[in-house]
Design an enzyme around this catalytic site. Sequence first.
Site, PDB file in Angstrom:
ATOM      1  N   SER A 125       9.421   5.322 -17.431  1.00  0.00           N
ATOM      2  CA  SER A 125       9.856   4.433 -16.356  1.00  0.00           C
ATOM      3  C   SER A 125       8.971   3.203 -16.295  1.00  0.00           C
ATOM      4  CB  SER A 125       9.739   5.217 -15.047  1.00  0.00           C
ATOM      5  OG  SER A 125       9.793   4.363 -13.942  1.00  0.00           O
ATOM      6  N   TYR A 150       5.108  11.143  -8.701  1.00  0.00           N
ATOM      7  CA  TYR A 150       6.200  10.967  -9.675  1.00  0.00           C
ATOM      8  C   TYR A 150       5.757  10.019 -10.798  1.00  0.00           C
ATOM      9  CZ  TYR A 150      10.198   8.637 -11.737  1.00  0.00           C
ATOM     10  OH  TYR A 150      11.057   8.069 -12.638  1.00  0.00           O
ATOM     11  N   LYS A 154       5.023  10.563 -15.083  1.00  0.00           N
ATOM     12  CA  LYS A 154       5.539   9.787 -16.221  1.00  0.00           C
ATOM     13  C   LYS A 154       4.376   9.307 -17.099  1.00  0.00           C
ATOM     14  CE  LYS A 154       9.875  10.229 -15.395  1.00  0.00           C
ATOM     15  NZ  LYS A 154      10.652  11.131 -16.256  1.00  0.00           N
TER      16      LYS A 154
HETATM   17  N1  UFG Z   1      16.013  -1.093  -1.238  1.00  0.00           N
HETATM   18  C1  UFG Z   1      16.438  -1.533  -0.006  1.00  0.00           C
HETATM   19  N2  UFG Z   1      17.118  -0.662   0.793  1.00  0.00           N
HETATM   20  C2  UFG Z   1      17.387   0.630   0.409  1.00  0.00           C
HETATM   21  C3  UFG Z   1      16.942   1.065  -0.855  1.00  0.00           C
HETATM   22  C4  UFG Z   1      16.251   0.166  -1.663  1.00  0.00           C
HETATM   23  O1  UFG Z   1      16.213  -2.669   0.383  1.00  0.00           O
HETATM   24  O2  UFG Z   1      17.979   1.380   1.200  1.00  0.00           O
HETATM   25  C5  UFG Z   1      15.303  -2.032  -2.118  1.00  0.00           C
HETATM   26  C6  UFG Z   1      13.914  -1.555  -2.474  1.00  0.00           C
HETATM   27  O3  UFG Z   1      13.006  -1.926  -1.485  1.00  0.00           O
HETATM   28  C7  UFG Z   1      13.703  -2.229  -3.818  1.00  0.00           C
HETATM   29  C8  UFG Z   1      15.110  -2.306  -4.417  1.00  0.00           C
HETATM   30  O4  UFG Z   1      15.999  -2.138  -3.324  1.00  0.00           O
HETATM   31  O5  UFG Z   1      13.256  -3.530  -3.617  1.00  0.00           O
HETATM   32  C9  UFG Z   1      15.370  -1.225  -5.437  1.00  0.00           C
HETATM   33  O6  UFG Z   1      15.043   0.020  -4.866  1.00  0.00           O
HETATM   34  P1  UFG Z   1      15.439   1.406  -5.532  1.00  0.00           P
HETATM   35  O7  UFG Z   1      14.957   2.491  -4.628  1.00  0.00           O
HETATM   36  O8  UFG Z   1      16.867   1.407  -5.914  1.00  0.00           O
HETATM   37  O9  UFG Z   1      14.629   1.382  -6.882  1.00  0.00           O
HETATM   38  P2  UFG Z   1      13.050   1.291  -7.104  1.00  0.00           P
HETATM   39  O10 UFG Z   1      12.826   0.006  -7.825  1.00  0.00           O
HETATM   40  O11 UFG Z   1      12.260   1.531  -5.902  1.00  0.00           O
HETATM   41  O12 UFG Z   1      12.858   2.599  -7.945  1.00  0.00           O
HETATM   42  C10 UFG Z   1      13.074   2.639  -9.284  1.00  0.00           C
HETATM   43  C11 UFG Z   1      13.499   4.048  -9.737  1.00  0.00           C
HETATM   44  C12 UFG Z   1      12.362   5.018  -9.590  1.00  0.00           C
HETATM   45  C13 UFG Z   1      11.109   4.445 -10.199  1.00  0.00           C
HETATM   46  C14 UFG Z   1      10.800   3.124  -9.575  1.00  0.00           C
HETATM   47  C15 UFG Z   1       9.560   2.486 -10.093  1.00  0.00           C
HETATM   48  O13 UFG Z   1      14.616   4.492  -8.973  1.00  0.00           O
HETATM   49  O14 UFG Z   1      12.720   6.221 -10.239  1.00  0.00           O
HETATM   50  O15 UFG Z   1      11.869   2.247  -9.854  1.00  0.00           O
HETATM   51  O16 UFG Z   1       9.210   1.372  -9.333  1.00  0.00           O
HETATM   52  F1  UFG Z   1      10.054   5.241  -9.989  1.00  0.00           F
END
Ligand code: UFG
Length: 337
Positions: A125, A150, A154
């Site tokens: 990741s 998590y 990785k």
């Molecule tokens: N976000 C929102 N509202 C929500 C959910 C997410 O605004 O309800 C935003 C988050 O703050 C972030 C973006 O949307 O800025 C993407 O969020 P995600 O949760 O979809 O994805 P992440 O980038 O946080 O997570 C991903 C993978 C994880 C991994 C991570 C590493 O899903 O498995 O990247 O940073 F660990």
Amino acid sequence: MKILVTGGTGYIGSHTVVELQQSGYEVVIVDNLANSYENVVDNIEKISGKRPLFECFDLTDESKTLDFFKRHNDLKGIIHFAAFKAVGESVEKPLMYYHNNLGSLINLLKGMEQSGVKNIVFSSSCTVYGQPDELPVTEQAPIKEAWSPYGHTKQISEKVIQNFSQTFPANAILLRYFNPIGAHESALIGELPIGVPNNLVPFITQTAIGKRRMLKVFGDDYNTPDGTAVRDYIHVVDLAKAHVVAVNRMIEGNNKQQVEIFNLGTGNGFSVLDVIKSFEKVSETKLNYEIVDRRPGDVEKVWADTKFANDELGWKAEKSLDDMMLSAWNWELALGK
Ligand code: UFG
């Protein structure tokens, strides 16, 4: 040519099984169904016309795993997806994450050693980079202290595979995913979050269909063009195709090092508001959302330098953000039916 896909009934796994089958591979799935459903196997068969073999057991069970390798002594490679993946949950239950994600990997590597399987693709990741100092982030960027158990699993898994390859002549390709979203164009497989989704796109589609009241946008005070956080979203089918390329590369002996690492992204950064706008356009619906505080642990912005993957693998993500959002929406509509 038979490939073991662990976690093959899961989100990325199921799409990869389809792409492998469509490239002529025979697939055996191992999944404990902790976060997926057995009928995914039926839907894979509906898409590809071929039913993958399926065995339901937990890879943290060493004797069952080694017994599996005795029975399947003709594997050409392994693609290892099976793992827990919720960042927040890993903070609550660190031992569960270390036990599951590391225990299953170690048993698989023992199985490789015992049966002589030489090729493994591992799901890593972009979380291993934390907030990179330079963007786009290349594979050479330093690995930073992970922000969650998590993320640590990785990082440690990458190390375990690297150390293993120094004692056993295994080839490994570590794929660092950016943000996989979207679903298969058939709308027969896609992301199936259990309970309230943590990730942005399933939360958007569930809000639009009425399962959730409102999307919370986590922060609009980041140092980005519109203030919301930026990620490199990649269509899950593009991502799945990269796995076929990676496994071919090792089977054909085209890998240049025993352990290779590739970023899998599009190279484009999109903000949360960009994603919402794309969704509203392709679905022709208005999304109910509000801006709230930042989510603890989120990085501000990250997108991939994809040059190494593009040049070396001869693979490039092809689908646009609109394609991703439309396929995610069609999948949500299909689930609603
Ligand atoms: N976000 C929102 N509202 C929500 C959910 C997410 O605004 O309800 C935003 C988050 O703050 C972030 C973006 O949307 O800025 C993407 O969020 P995600 O949760 O979809 O994805 P992440 O980038 O946080 O997570 C991903 C993978 C994880 C991994 C991570 C590493 O899903 O498995 O990247 O940073 F660990």
